[in-house]
Design an enzyme around this catalytic site. Sequence first.
Site: not given
Length: 277
Positions: A2-3, A92, A111
Amino acid sequence: MPELPEVETVKETLTQLIKGKEIKEVTITWPKIIKRPDDQEAFRTLIHGQTIHEITRRGKFLKFHLDDLVLVSHLRMEGRYEMSDGQEADKHTHVRFLFTDGTELRYRDVRKFGTMHLFEKGTEETALPLAQLGPEPLTPDFTPEVLKRAFEKTTRNVKAVLLDQKAVAGLGNIYVDEALFKAGIRPNAKASTLHHEELVRLHQTIVETLQEAVDKGGSSVRSYVNSKGDMGMFQLHLYVYGRQGEECRNCMTPIEKLVVAGRGTHFCLDASQKNKC
Ligand SMILES: [Zn+2]
């Protein structure tokens, strides 16, 4: 990853979902996400009983403003906040915020690269990770002069400088490629060789690209959705990112992909040869 536009969208949806809620309890099942304090028990004790008053964004970081603390959260590659649907948390889910009204916010991260730092209110901007960030691109602090100062004394290429967050905060692979394409600048050009007109053009395309993406809810590439599970729509408006081999929207030349600054990089060869395609 995400930016700025995606984190801005997450900020907006989280505000709708959890503003005003009081934290009753936090459950942490992957302690490495908690970077400050380095003791997860201290984190849990500090945050207990705090109310979420506001959520803001700095670069690609979320800031949860509590009673006398600020939680700084970075989603990195795959981090995501979502409200519990009542089902058991999956493997997760690494941090769970249970609120006094019985609802629950979950931080999921396939991740596990995401980070959380807890600060006393008012100290967060002068400590890492926020202290190293350059100006916000959608504020008057960001000017062509800011780019000039960041570019003139480095031997690095323009993409590397734009990615490292010190010149300007919030840009990542998608929006750097898009802004450079629109400015007609090769991503692997030496930053110090850019002319004044190029700096002015690049400043303008960075601001325009980010603002348009914010307005469209960000880009849903890979698995990005906001905290309500909604997709952004800016991926339909990308000129180069993820379009390798497809025709340039301006000149029909196939979009090239190569590695610059260690990242897959997309551009129109024609655009950078003629300074505009
Ligand atoms: Zn082109």
